[in-house]
Design an enzyme around this catalytic site. Structure first.
Site, PDB file in Angstrom:
ATOM      1  N   PRO A  49      47.269  37.545  33.161  1.00 42.46           N
ATOM      2  CA  PRO A  49      48.605  38.101  32.941  1.00 42.46           C
ATOM      3  C   PRO A  49      48.592  39.444  32.207  1.00 42.46           C
ATOM      4  O   PRO A  49      49.410  40.311  32.489  1.00 42.46           O
ATOM      5  CB  PRO A  49      49.303  37.016  32.122  1.00 42.46           C
ATOM      6  CG  PRO A  49      48.635  35.744  32.537  1.00 42.46           C
ATOM      7  CD  PRO A  49      47.197  36.120  32.766  1.00 42.46           C
TER       8      PRO A  49
ATOM      9  N   ILE B 139      45.414  34.874  41.795  1.00 39.47           N
ATOM     10  CA  ILE B 139      44.127  34.468  42.348  1.00 39.47           C
ATOM     11  C   ILE B 139      44.284  34.051  43.805  1.00 39.47           C
ATOM     12  O   ILE B 139      44.905  33.034  44.125  1.00 39.47           O
ATOM     13  CB  ILE B 139      43.504  33.326  41.517  1.00 39.47           C
ATOM     14  CG1 ILE B 139      43.426  33.727  40.035  1.00 39.47           C
ATOM     15  CG2 ILE B 139      42.125  32.975  42.078  1.00 39.47           C
ATOM     16  CD1 ILE B 139      42.733  35.044  39.755  1.00 39.47           C
TER      17      ILE B 139
ATOM     18  N   ARG C 250      35.760  46.867  47.827  1.00 39.37           N
ATOM     19  CA  ARG C 250      36.799  47.888  47.933  1.00 39.37           C
ATOM     20  C   ARG C 250      36.731  48.621  49.270  1.00 39.37           C
ATOM     21  O   ARG C 250      37.752  48.965  49.856  1.00 39.37           O
ATOM     22  CB  ARG C 250      36.690  48.874  46.770  1.00 39.37           C
ATOM     23  CG  ARG C 250      37.359  48.372  45.507  1.00 39.37           C
ATOM     24  CD  ARG C 250      37.221  49.310  44.339  1.00 39.37           C
ATOM     25  NE  ARG C 250      37.929  48.766  43.194  1.00 39.37           N
ATOM     26  CZ  ARG C 250      37.650  49.045  41.931  1.00 39.37           C
ATOM     27  NH1 ARG C 250      36.653  49.881  41.648  1.00 39.37           N
ATOM     28  NH2 ARG C 250      38.345  48.508  40.952  1.00 39.37           N
TER      29      ARG C 250
ATOM     30  N   GLU D 197      42.383  44.740  43.858  1.00 41.83           N
ATOM     31  CA  GLU D 197      40.996  45.261  43.839  1.00 41.83           C
ATOM     32  C   GLU D 197      40.951  46.750  43.481  1.00 41.83           C
ATOM     33  O   GLU D 197      40.114  47.500  43.986  1.00 41.83           O
ATOM     34  CB  GLU D 197      40.279  44.977  45.155  1.00 41.83           C
ATOM     35  CG  GLU D 197      40.029  43.492  45.360  1.00 41.83           C
ATOM     36  CD  GLU D 197      39.198  43.199  46.602  1.00 41.83           C
ATOM     37  OE1 GLU D 197      38.225  43.927  46.850  1.00 41.83           O
ATOM     38  OE2 GLU D 197      39.524  42.224  47.292  1.00 41.83           O
TER      39      GLU D 197
END
Length: 427
Positions: free
Chosen positions: A148, A177, A283, A404
Site C-alpha cells: 500500500p 498482486i 519490463r 512494473e
C-alpha cells in the site's frame, strides 16, 4: 476484422532467428484455434475471470507455449530450445497473445514473472520444485512486491521476515498482486534486516524506514525473497481488487506466516537485486504486450477506415485519416524497434538492460495508449460501446503505463543512466 492485414514484416528483422519465427506462427495458430472457446467469461463476475485465467494457463501449458517462461532444461529433459529465459521469445509471445487477448497475455506473462526470481536466482531444488509445473500449466505463480505504501519506491516496503528457529515468519501486506488468490505459489519480498537486531546507527544509512517504533532499516539492502505456498497458514489472499480491465488481482495479508529456511531465494538481503533483475527482464515484455495491443488497434482502425462510408467516400480516403494511420503505424514500428533491441541486447550480449528495458517499456506503453485512443476516435460512437474491441483495448492498455515501473519512474531511470554515461565519459 481481417487478421491478414496485421503487419508481420518485423519478423524478418535481424533480431530474430528461425526458431523465433516458428514460435510466432505457433502462437498465432493456437490463439486462432483455442481462444474463441477459452475466452468465454463475464467481466462483471470475478469468479468467471479467475476461472478463465486458470483455464488459459492450463491450455497454454498443455500446448507447450509456457516454455518461454522458464529455462529450457525445466521444460524439456533434453535441455529445451534455449538455455535460459529467452527475452525475444517471451516478448514475441506477449505481443502475439496481446494482439489476440489481453487476458491470454496476462495468463502467460504472470507465469513468467511469478517464477522468474527462481529461474534467475533460485537453487536447484527450488527450480525443480516450481519450474516444470509452471511450464506445464499445473502450478500458477505470482510475484508479490508492491505494498500500500511501497509501489514505485520498493525500498520503502514494510512487510517483515524474522528468523524463528529453522525458518522465517512473515508479517505485512502486499497489494496489486496479479494472480492473487489464484496462484499456487508466491514469490514474496520482505524486509529481513531487523531479524539481526541491527543497531540504529548501523541501520540509518538506508533510504527506507522500518516499522513504526523500530529503528530505520537498510532500505534496499535489507530485503529478502521467499517462496510461499498459497495454503500456508497465516496467508490470506481472499481480498480481490476490481479494476477497469478485470484480471485476477488481490491484496495479500501475512500474519505470523511461517516458511522454512529452504524457501529463501538466493542470499538473505539480496531481495532488491532479485526484484530488479526480474524487472529488467520483464519490463521489455510489458512493452511487447503494449505493442500487441497497439497492432490490434491499428488493424481495427484500418478496417474501419476502409469500410466506413462518409460524404460519398470511404473514411480512408480523407487525408486526415491517412495522416492519423501514418502516425499510428510509425509509433508501432518505433515501439517494436525499442522492444526487440532491448530483448536482443539481453539475449545476445548478455548484459544488464536497465536502460534499454526502461526505454522500451516507457515508449511502447505510452505509444500504445495514443494509438488505441486514435482507434477509438476513428470508430466514432462505436468506439465507446461497451464490449467492442477498441473499447476493451482502451481499458486494457491503461494499467501497463503503471505496473512494473510507472512511466515517470522510468523517465528518471533513463535520465539517470544517460547522465551516468555522460559523467563516465567526462562530459
Amino acid at each position: 476484422m481481417n487478421h491478414a492485414m496485421t503487419d508481420r514484416t518485423y519478423l524478418s528483422w535481424p533480431f530474430f532467428d528461425d526458431g523465433h519465427r516458428a514460435l510466432a506462427g505457433e502462437l498465432e495458430a493456437w490463439a486462432a484455434d483455442k481462444l474463441p472457446t477459452l475466452l468465454v467469461h463475464d467481466e462483471g463476475d470475478l469468479d468467471s475471470v479467475y476461472a478463465c485465467v486458470g483455464n488459459l494457463v492450463r491450455e497454454l501449458g498443455h500446448a507447450g507455449l509456457l516454455r518461454v517462461c522458464v529455462p529450457g532444461a525445466y521444460f524439456d529433459a533434453k535441455g529445451g530450445e534455449r538455455e535460459g529465459i529467452d527475452v525475444r521469445s517471451l516478448a514475441l509471445a506477449r505481443e502475439t497473445l496481446g494482439r489476440a487477448s489481453g487476458l491470454a497475455d496476462f495468463a502467460l506473462a504472470m507465469q513468467g514473472l511469478g517464477s522468474a526470481p527462481v529461474s534467475l536466482f533460485g537453487n536447484d531444488a527450488q527450480k525443480a520444485a516450481l519450474l516444470p509445473g509452471v511450464a506445464r500449466g499445473e502450478l500458477i505463480a505470482a510475484f508479490a512486491l508492491s505494498e500500500p505504501d511501497a509501489g514505485s519506491d520498493v525500498a520503502a516496503m514494510s512487510t517483515t521476515a524474522r528468523r524463528d528457529g529453522d525458518g522465517w515468519v512473515l508479517d505485512g501486506v502486499k497489494t496489486w498482486i496479479s494472480n492473487g488468490g489464484l496462484a499456487d505459489r508466491y514469490v514474496v519480498f520482505a524486509r529481513s534486516d531487523e531479524a539481526h537486531g541491527e543497531s540504529k546507527e548501523g541501520a540509518a544509512s538506508g533510504r527506507g524506514e522500518g516499522k513504526e517504533g523500530a529503528a530505520p532499516s537498510r532500505g534496499a539492502k535489507g530485503i529478502s525473497a521467499f517462496l510461499v505456498d498459497a495454503d500456508t497458514p497465516g496467508l490470506d489472499a481472499s481480498e480481490r481488487i476490481p479494476v477497469i480491465a478485470p484480471h485476477p488481482l488481490a491484496t495479500l495479508r501475512f500474519t505470523n506466516c511461517r516458511v522454512g529456511a529452504d524457501r529463501l531465494i538466493g542470499q538473505e538481503g539480496k531481495g532488491f537485486a532479485i526484484a530488479m533483475g526480474t524487472l529488467d527482464l520483464f519490463r521489455t515484455s510489458v512493452g511487447a504486450a503494449a505493442l500487441g495491443f497497439a497492432r490490434r488497434a491499428l488493424d481495427e482502425a484500418t478496417s474501419r477506415a476502409l469500410n466506413r462510408r462518409m460524404f460519398g467516400q470511404a473514411l480512408a480516403d480523407f487525408q486526415l485519416t491517412q495522416a492519423k494511420l501514418g502516425q499510428m503505424a510509425t509509433a508501432i514500428d518505433a515501439s517494436a524497434l525499442l522492444v526487440y533491441r532491448s530483448a536482443w541486447t539481453r539475449d545476445v550480449q548478455g548484459i544488464r538492460v536497465t536502460r534499454e528495458a526502461s526505454m522500451a517499456k516507457m515508449y511502447a506503453t505510452e505509444a500504445a495508449q495514443q494509438v488505441i485512443d486514435a482507434a477509438v476516435q476513428l470508430h466514432g460512437g462505436l468506439g465507446v460501446v461497451t464490449g467492442s474491441t477498441v473499447e476493451r483495448l482502451y481499458r486494457e492498455i491503461r494499467a501497463l503505463r503503471i505496473y512494473e515501473g510507472a512511466t515517470e519512474v522510468l523517465q528518471l531511470i533513463v535520465g539517470g543512466k544517460h547522465l551516468e554515461a555522460a559523467r563516465a565519459a567526462g562530459g
